[in-house]
Design a protein around this motif. Structure first.
Motif, PDB file in Angstrom:
ATOM      1  N   THR A  70       0.954  -1.297   0.018  1.00 49.37           N
ATOM      2  CA  THR A  70      -0.043  -0.022  -0.018  1.00 49.37           C
ATOM      3  C   THR A  70       0.735   1.258   0.091  1.00 49.37           C
ATOM      4  O   THR A  70       0.582   2.343  -0.741  1.00 49.37           O
ATOM      5  CB  THR A  70      -1.202   0.037   1.120  1.00 49.37           C
ATOM      6  OG1 THR A  70      -1.795  -0.990   1.087  1.00 49.37           O
ATOM      7  CG2 THR A  70      -1.874   1.117   1.260  1.00 49.37           C
ATOM      8  N   HIS A  99       0.850   4.064  -2.789  1.00 50.65           N
ATOM      9  CA  HIS A  99       0.361   5.316  -2.296  1.00 50.65           C
ATOM     10  C   HIS A  99       0.965   5.845  -1.039  1.00 50.65           C
ATOM     11  O   HIS A  99       0.505   5.819   0.042  1.00 50.65           O
ATOM     12  CB  HIS A  99      -1.297   4.662  -2.025  1.00 50.65           C
ATOM     13  CG  HIS A  99      -2.130   4.019  -2.832  1.00 50.65           C
ATOM     14  ND1 HIS A  99      -2.356   4.718  -4.094  1.00 50.65           N
ATOM     15  CD2 HIS A  99      -2.349   2.798  -2.827  1.00 50.65           C
ATOM     16  CE1 HIS A  99      -3.079   3.661  -4.786  1.00 50.65           C
ATOM     17  NE2 HIS A  99      -3.169   2.678  -4.182  1.00 50.65           N
ATOM     18  N   TRP A 132       6.313   8.609  -5.306  1.00 51.64           N
ATOM     19  CA  TRP A 132       5.041   8.145  -5.928  1.00 51.64           C
ATOM     20  C   TRP A 132       5.448   7.437  -7.245  1.00 51.64           C
ATOM     21  O   TRP A 132       5.212   6.385  -7.657  1.00 51.64           O
ATOM     22  CB  TRP A 132       4.058   9.305  -6.416  1.00 51.64           C
ATOM     23  CG  TRP A 132       2.689   8.778  -6.748  1.00 51.64           C
ATOM     24  CD1 TRP A 132       1.467   8.264  -6.120  1.00 51.64           C
ATOM     25  CD2 TRP A 132       2.519   8.648  -8.251  1.00 51.64           C
ATOM     26  NE1 TRP A 132       0.375   7.968  -7.197  1.00 51.64           N
ATOM     27  CE2 TRP A 132       1.106   8.191  -8.424  1.00 51.64           C
ATOM     28  CE3 TRP A 132       3.004   8.683  -9.568  1.00 51.64           C
ATOM     29  CZ2 TRP A 132       0.525   7.931  -9.481  1.00 51.64           C
ATOM     30  CZ3 TRP A 132       2.649   8.697 -10.529  1.00 51.64           C
ATOM     31  CH2 TRP A 132       1.032   8.145 -10.689  1.00 51.64           C
ATOM     32  N   GLU A 157      -6.195   8.910  -8.735  1.00 50.08           N
ATOM     33  CA  GLU A 157      -5.994   9.740  -7.771  1.00 50.08           C
ATOM     34  C   GLU A 157      -5.867  11.308  -7.910  1.00 50.08           C
ATOM     35  O   GLU A 157      -5.743  11.572  -9.377  1.00 50.08           O
ATOM     36  CB  GLU A 157      -4.375   9.362  -7.321  1.00 50.08           C
ATOM     37  CG  GLU A 157      -4.448   7.658  -7.007  1.00 50.08           C
ATOM     38  CD  GLU A 157      -3.170   7.139  -6.741  1.00 50.08           C
ATOM     39  OE1 GLU A 157      -2.910   6.770  -5.447  1.00 50.08           O
ATOM     40  OE2 GLU A 157      -2.235   7.604  -7.448  1.00 50.08           O
ATOM     41  N   LYS A 190      -7.853   9.337  -3.399  1.00 51.06           N
ATOM     42  CA  LYS A 190      -8.739   8.873  -4.431  1.00 51.06           C
ATOM     43  C   LYS A 190      -9.274   9.764  -4.991  1.00 51.06           C
ATOM     44  O   LYS A 190     -10.012  10.851  -4.344  1.00 51.06           O
ATOM     45  CB  LYS A 190      -9.583   7.876  -3.931  1.00 51.06           C
ATOM     46  CG  LYS A 190      -8.798   6.449  -3.600  1.00 51.06           C
ATOM     47  CD  LYS A 190      -9.699   5.291  -3.170  1.00 51.06           C
ATOM     48  CE  LYS A 190     -10.659   4.939  -4.320  1.00 51.06           C
ATOM     49  NZ  LYS A 190     -10.463   4.978  -5.659  1.00 51.06           N
TER      50      LYS A 190
END
Length: 175
Positions: A36, A40, A73, A155, A163
């Motif tokens: 995760t 993210h 990211w 996103e 989100k």
């Protein structure tokens, strides 16, 4: 979700609550957290730094005092570092030594080195115990007739990533 629930049931059992001492034994849950954070990270761009001297890096000249941003990211989605980088596969961490607390620069959701986030220990504890508790105590289902295949994973970028279309889930307390 199913694998994480099975692991929790086998380690913690159905009759007691998740404790911090259980987290070390919850290998799949730890892999879910790492995966995760890979896809993210809490902040897509790490805190900026300034080059202390003129530097050549990978063929690029970086003058002294240039402000440098590290894009955590993008690093988490780099196909040179990750096989099938856009897929959520916690299993990639099960037999791996890659950790966000070490010098693994392909996974840096909290930064790295001397300037790693000072709150990493608190964040790690809170993430694992909260996620374990939510998975262990509730059965979850997608709201509004949404299916996993149709879920919008786009996103919205900013200081943090969130989100674009909020996910709505409904907890059903287990009996």
């Amino acid at each position: 979700m199913r694998k994480a629930k099975e692991e929790l049931n086998s380690i913690v059992g159905a009759s007691r609550k998740v404790e911090e001492s259980d987290i070390d034994d919850l290998q799949y849950l730890q892999a879910v957290v790492k995966e995760t954070l890979r896809l993210h990270p809490p902040a897509p761009l790490l805190l900026p730094r300034n080059a202390r001297q003129n530097t050549n890096y990978m063929g690029y000249f970086i003058p002294k005092d240039t402000q440098i941003f590290v894009n955590a990211w993008t690093i988490g989605r780099d196909p040179n570092a990750w096989e099938d980088p856009l897929s959520f596969k916690p299993e990639r961490f099960l037999d791996s030594q890659i950790d966000y607390k070490e010098q693994n620069y392909e996974l840096i959701p909290f930064g790295a080195g001397r300037r790693i986030c000072p709150g990493i220990s608190l964040a790690e504890r809170a993430l694992h115990i909260a996620l374990a508790s939510l998975i262990h105590y509730f059965d979850w289902e997608l709201g509004s007739g949404t299916t996993p295949e149709a879920m919008d994973m786009n996103e919205s970028m900013g200081l943090t990533v969130r989100k674009l279309v909020p996910l709505k889930v409904q907890p059903k307390k287990r009996i």
